[in-house]
Every structure is written in C-alpha cells, then in structure tokens.
Design an enzyme around this catalytic site. Structure first.
Site, mmCIF file in Angstrom:
data_model
loop_
_atom_site.group_PDB
_atom_site.id
_atom_site.type_symbol
_atom_site.label_atom_id
_atom_site.label_comp_id
_atom_site.label_asym_id
_atom_site.label_seq_id
_atom_site.Cartn_x
_atom_site.Cartn_y
_atom_site.Cartn_z
ATOM 1 C CB ALA A 30 14.197 -26.259 -43.806
ATOM 2 N N GLY A 65 22.940 -20.044 -32.984
ATOM 3 C CA GLY A 65 21.656 -20.478 -33.544
ATOM 4 C C GLY A 65 21.572 -21.992 -33.597
ATOM 5 C CB SER A 66 20.179 -24.541 -31.644
ATOM 6 O OG SER A 66 20.189 -25.949 -31.720
ATOM 7 N N GLY A 67 18.899 -23.575 -34.988
ATOM 8 C CA GLY A 67 17.795 -23.868 -35.903
ATOM 9 C C GLY A 67 18.239 -24.930 -36.896
ATOM 10 N N GLY A 84 20.158 -24.852 -39.554
ATOM 11 C CA GLY A 84 21.583 -24.861 -39.894
ATOM 12 C C GLY A 84 22.443 -25.240 -38.709
ATOM 13 C CD GLU A 95 2.736 -24.239 -46.326
ATOM 14 O OE1 GLU A 95 3.096 -25.209 -46.995
ATOM 15 O OE2 GLU A 95 3.295 -23.914 -45.269
HETATM 16 C C1 LIG Z 1 6.459 -19.556 -41.240
HETATM 17 C C2 LIG Z 1 7.604 -20.205 -41.973
HETATM 18 C C3 LIG Z 1 7.364 -21.298 -42.791
HETATM 19 C C4 LIG Z 1 8.404 -21.907 -43.478
HETATM 20 N N1 LIG Z 1 8.138 -23.000 -44.264
HETATM 21 C C5 LIG Z 1 9.145 -23.640 -44.871
HETATM 22 C C6 LIG Z 1 8.919 -24.822 -45.621
HETATM 23 O O1 LIG Z 1 7.773 -25.286 -45.738
HETATM 24 N N2 LIG Z 1 9.980 -25.447 -46.207
HETATM 25 C C7 LIG Z 1 11.254 -24.953 -46.085
HETATM 26 O O2 LIG Z 1 12.190 -25.554 -46.608
HETATM 27 N N3 LIG Z 1 11.503 -23.828 -45.383
HETATM 28 C C8 LIG Z 1 10.496 -23.162 -44.779
HETATM 29 N N4 LIG Z 1 10.752 -22.034 -44.057
HETATM 30 C C9 LIG Z 1 12.106 -21.469 -44.074
HETATM 31 C C10 LIG Z 1 13.028 -22.208 -43.092
HETATM 32 O O3 LIG Z 1 12.411 -22.340 -41.837
HETATM 33 C C11 LIG Z 1 14.333 -21.424 -42.986
HETATM 34 O O4 LIG Z 1 14.917 -21.350 -44.262
HETATM 35 C C12 LIG Z 1 15.281 -22.109 -42.006
HETATM 36 O O5 LIG Z 1 14.723 -22.089 -40.711
HETATM 37 C C13 LIG Z 1 16.638 -21.416 -41.992
HETATM 38 O O6 LIG Z 1 17.458 -22.050 -41.057
HETATM 39 P P1 LIG Z 1 18.483 -21.197 -40.195
HETATM 40 O O7 LIG Z 1 19.294 -22.165 -39.414
HETATM 41 O O8 LIG Z 1 19.160 -20.216 -41.065
HETATM 42 O O9 LIG Z 1 17.567 -20.336 -39.227
HETATM 43 P P2 LIG Z 1 16.524 -20.816 -38.123
HETATM 44 O O10 LIG Z 1 16.067 -22.196 -38.368
HETATM 45 O O11 LIG Z 1 15.501 -19.740 -38.063
HETATM 46 O O12 LIG Z 1 17.377 -20.819 -36.789
HETATM 47 C C14 LIG Z 1 17.891 -19.648 -36.251
HETATM 48 C C15 LIG Z 1 18.151 -19.895 -34.783
HETATM 49 O O13 LIG Z 1 18.968 -18.847 -34.295
HETATM 50 C C16 LIG Z 1 18.470 -18.383 -33.078
HETATM 51 N N5 LIG Z 1 18.902 -17.003 -32.978
HETATM 52 C C17 LIG Z 1 18.587 -15.982 -33.819
HETATM 53 N N6 LIG Z 1 19.228 -14.875 -33.472
HETATM 54 C C18 LIG Z 1 19.975 -15.197 -32.390
HETATM 55 C C19 LIG Z 1 20.875 -14.462 -31.578
HETATM 56 N N7 LIG Z 1 21.149 -13.167 -31.815
HETATM 57 N N8 LIG Z 1 21.452 -15.083 -30.527
HETATM 58 C C20 LIG Z 1 21.192 -16.389 -30.278
HETATM 59 N N9 LIG Z 1 20.357 -17.135 -31.031
HETATM 60 C C21 LIG Z 1 19.774 -16.537 -32.065
HETATM 61 C C22 LIG Z 1 16.970 -18.579 -33.162
HETATM 62 O O14 LIG Z 1 16.379 -18.678 -31.874
HETATM 63 C C23 LIG Z 1 16.888 -19.887 -33.939
HETATM 64 O O15 LIG Z 1 16.868 -21.000 -33.084
HETATM 65 C C24 LIG Z 1 9.722 -21.408 -43.346
HETATM 66 C C25 LIG Z 1 9.970 -20.309 -42.509
HETATM 67 C C26 LIG Z 1 8.914 -19.724 -41.821
HETATM 68 C C27 LIG Z 1 9.199 -18.550 -40.899
#
Ligand SMILES: Cc1cc2nc3c(=O)[nH]c(=O)nc-3n(C[C@H](O)[C@H](O)[C@H](O)COP(=O)(O)OP(=O)(O)OC[C@H]3O[C@@H](n4cnc5c(N)ncnc54)[C@H](O)[C@@H]3O)c2cc1C
Length: 423
Positions: free
Chosen positions: A314, A11-13, A15, A168
């Site tokens: 986030a 995952g390159s989100g 985190g 929102e």
């Molecule tokens: C519509 C929306 C609005 C939001 N608004 C806010 C806000 O205003 N403020 C705030 O703080 N937070 C907000 N959030 C929450 C925030 O985006 C998440 O808490 C944050 O993205 C979590 O980070 P993460 O790294 O866990 O997951 P993510 O950022 O979702 O990253 C996950 C990554 O893993 C990849 N992935 C997933 N499964 C696989 C797999 N099996 N194989 C390979 N790659 C994979 C995905 O493509 C993605 O790039 C919002 C979320 C959404 C959906």
C-alpha cells in the site's frame, strides 16, 4: 488540450485515491473511474473473512471521498482498455473517456500459474466479495459438519502460500475456531478442525527478515496451525489437494494466496512487462513514449534506489499516486519531472491477538504485544473514513476483552464453490 486539462484516474484504491486527493486544488478536471463504488482497505480483508469485522467496516464510498472537490468527478465503470495514441480510456458499456493525462492504478488480481483446479476449487482473497464468500463457506462447512457430515477433510482449511496474507489468515482462523466456533458448536468435536499452511519455500513471510519469519512460525505453531515447507502443489479438485511428491490432502476449504498477476489493463499500456505482467515504467512512473501516462501501485514494475523491484504494498501505491499527481502539476507549469523515490516506513504482519512482527527503518524489529500495538495504530490511521476507524477500534476492543469475533453471519448469495462437502 481544452480549457482545463483532463486527468483520468483508473482505480480509486491506494494509488488512485492519493493521486486524486493530490489534484483536488490543481487547475485540472479529474475523472476517477472505478468498477466498485467503494474504496476498500485490503490489509483488513482477512478480518472480514474471519468474522472479526463486517464488510462495510473496511470500505468507504468513493463519492464521499471526493465530496466537496468540484474538480473531481466519479465514474462507476470498468475500464476495458486504453488507446494511447487517441488518448482514450475505453469503458464497459459507456462512451470512451478522453484524457490529457492518465494515471492507471488498477491494482492486481490472482493467477493460478496454470495449476489444474485452482480457479474452480479454491478461494481467493483479493476483494470484499471474496472475503464474504470465504466467511460464508467456512461457517457453512461447520454447519454441515454439525449436521452430520463425517467426511474426512470437512473441517480442514488449507492456505496455499505462507506470505503475509496466508500468515494473517491462518492466525485469525485458528482464533476463530478455538475461541468462537468451539463455543457455537457445542455438539461438534471442533478439535477435528485443522488449519494448514503449505508453502513451497523453506520459510514464511518472503520480504521479511529470517528473524520475523521465525517469530511468525513460532506464533502460528503455538496456535495449533500446521505449517508445511517445501511443498509443491500439483493440483486441486473437489476433494482436496495433490502435491508433486504424489501425496494428497482432503480439505473442504482451500485458500489460494500464492499468485499475483497484474490487471489485464497492463496489456494495452506497454510492451515491456515485469514481474507478474506489471508495466515497466520510467523513473518518474510514466510509460515509455507517453510522458502523459503514469502507472502506479501494484500495476507498476518500478525500482527503488538500489535498483531492486519495489514491493506490491500500500505505501508504494500511496506514494506513487502522489508522485504522479505532482509530476502532472510540474508538467503543467513547464518544469521537468523528477524520479520517484520510495520512502520505506517499514513492513508488518499480524499473527493474531498480541502477536505481530514489524520491521521499521533503522533496523528496528518489534514483535509480540509491541508489534501488535504498532500494527493496530498504523491500520487505524490508514483506514479511510472516521466511522470505519471508530467501528474497527470498537470491534477490536470488544474482541480483545471477550475474544468474540462478532460477524459470524452467513450472507449466502447462493453461489457455492462446491457442494462436495454438504451432508
Ligand atoms: C488480502 C490483502 C492484504 C494486504 N495486506 C497488506 C498490508 O498489510 N500492507 C500493505 O502495505 N499492503 C497490503 N496489501 C497490498 C496492497 O493492498 C496493495 O499493494 C495496494 O492495494 C495497491 O494499490 P493499487 O492502487 O495499486 O491497487 P488497489 O488498492 O487494489 O486499487 C485498485 C482499484 O482499481 C479498481 N479497478 C481495478 N480494475 C479496474 C478496471 N478495469 N476498471 C475500473 N476500476 C478498476 C479496483 O476496484 C480498485 O478500487 C494487501 C493486499 C491484499 C489483497
């Protein structure tokens, strides 16, 4: 271990990106696996769904993020599972990837809580394709109505869930309809359009104070959004929604913002699971019995200093990713790991133009224009990519001056959630 320890990040989100960045000069070889070739900025997804920004304004190429860092490789692939004993990440259609350290930051998806019809007849807002699909659908519904569909409900948009995403979206939709679509569709009675938020609790914005919830409600009501509290959904079909009290509501567009579930990868990582199926992690964010495996972000059920679960936000993912990277560095130099301490810099939600609520450390509440400016600055700051920041800024300035939500473009991929509402 080989010559250099191998770190795999799934995952390159929020985190994963921050974990990889924190390892860019470490003596390790990093492989970042993501199913998409872009880093998405999910807090602005609702702006794509409501034509305020284009899809690629809030996405940045994964490879460009790590360009210039020779110890980081990118693999475009979907991780299908993890073998903790063999230290392997299984990939869809590719050879498995061996690791010495693993950071899993695969985020979350939606769940329908088993309610009938939700997965078939509602729109989610979790990914960029979701946002584009929703924008296409809403614009198409107005086109159908303009072409003569007099069906009740054809211009009714219902948002299930009064959390930040529902609030929102509702605010932005009401502005899109009242300021843009009312002008685009000169021969259509756009006052027929309704935006309705249904929420099972008795207030909006869980996680925010009562004061912010009341401010958000007042702002939505001013914009003409209907908000119904204490409403329990029984099911959804092609016509609309039915509620537990036996009432129903016809609607062409139903947006599901209510349920969050952990990525399916959680199943292979730990026996102990928390809220929404998230992986229960130890204090340093590692998995029980596997100090070399870390789970961060939405996928982790971690607790704050007060013992309460950390929210799926986030900043939690960003700080968690950095902490996992630091812990790997500590382990490599023989130092013990430290517990993860989340620093809360506040929460905010926007309800539309010059309307936002922000709760900052020290009990500071901002609302109205001040809250909105704080929201703009924070979101521009965290948006990945210089071009994206400039484009978002220019779009917002344009929108502020003209009310124009410029991306009112139907990019139909031919997939329809339902043709029920076509004329
Ligand atoms: C519509 C929306 C609005 C939001 N608004 C806010 C806000 O205003 N403020 C705030 O703080 N937070 C907000 N959030 C929450 C925030 O985006 C998440 O808490 C944050 O993205 C979590 O980070 P993460 O790294 O866990 O997951 P993510 O950022 O979702 O990253 C996950 C990554 O893993 C990849 N992935 C997933 N499964 C696989 C797999 N099996 N194989 C390979 N790659 C994979 C995905 O493509 C993605 O790039 C919002 C979320 C959404 C959906």
């Amino acid at each position: 271990m080989g010559v250099r320890p191998r770190v795999v990040i799934i995952g390159s989100g929020f985190g994963g990106l921050n974990a990889a960045r924190a390892l860019k000069s470490a003596p390790v070889d990093v492989t970042v696996v993501d199913r998409d070739n872009y880093v998405g900025f999910w807090p602005l997804l609702y702006q794509v769904a409501t034509a305020g920004l284009g899809a690629d304004d809030i996405a940045y190429p994964v490879r460009a993020t790590y360009a210039g860092h020779p110890n980081i490789r990118v693999r475009l692939a979907t991780a299908t599972g993890v073998d903790l004993d063999a230290r392997l990440v299984h990939l869809d259609g590719h050879d498995s990837l061996p690791y010495d350290f693993l950071i899993v930051s695969a985020g979350s998806s939606t769940t329908d809580f088993g309610l009938p019809g939700v997965s078939e007849h509602t729109f989610a807002l979790k990914t960029l394709p979701d946002a584009v699909r929703l924008r296409n659908h809403i614009l198409t519904m107005f086109e159908h109505a303009d072409a003569g569909s007099g069906e009740r409900g054809a211009l009714i948009i219902v948002l299930v869930g009064g959390g930040p995403t529902g609030v929102e979206l509702a605010g932005a939709l009401s502005e899109l309809i009242s300021r843009n679509l009312s002008r685009d569709f000169t021969h259509l009675d756009v006052t027929r359009a309704r935006v309705v938020v249904v929420e099972k609790a008795d207030r909006l914005l869980p996680g925010f104070s009562d004061r912010s919830a009341a401010t958000a409600l007042a702002a939505l009501v001013r914009k003409g959004v209907e908000v119904r509290f204490g409403v329990r959904l029984a099911g959804v079909d092609a016509r609309g929604l039915t509620f537990e009290d036996g009432s129903s509501l016809d609607a062409s567009t139903i947006i599901w913002t209510a349920g969050v579930a952990a990525s399916p990868l959680a199943g292979g990582l730990a026996a102990e699971r928390g809220r929404g199926g998230a992986v229960v992690v130890r204090a340093d964010l590692s998995v029980a019995g596997h100090p070399e495996v870390f789970v961060v972000g939405d996928l982790a059920a971690a607790s704050g200093r007060d013992g309460r679960p950390l929210p799926q936000l986030a900043p939690v993912a960003i700080q968690g990713g950095r902490h996992a990277a630091r812990t790997i560095r500590r382990q490599l130099s023989g130092r013990p790991s430290r517990p993860f301490r989340y620093h809360n810099h506040g929460i905010m939600a926007t309800i539309g133009r010059r309307e936002a609520v922000a709760e900052l450390p020290g009990g500071l509440h901002l609302a109205g224009t001040l809250g909105w400016v704080a929201w703009l600055v924070v979101h521009l700051f965290f948006l990945v990519g210089f071009r994206n920041r400039i484009v978002a800024f220019v779009n917002w300035a344009w929108n502020y001056l003209t009310w124009d939500r410029a991306s009112r473009v139907i990019l139909d991929d031919g997939r329809r959630i339902t043709d029920r509402w076509a004329p």
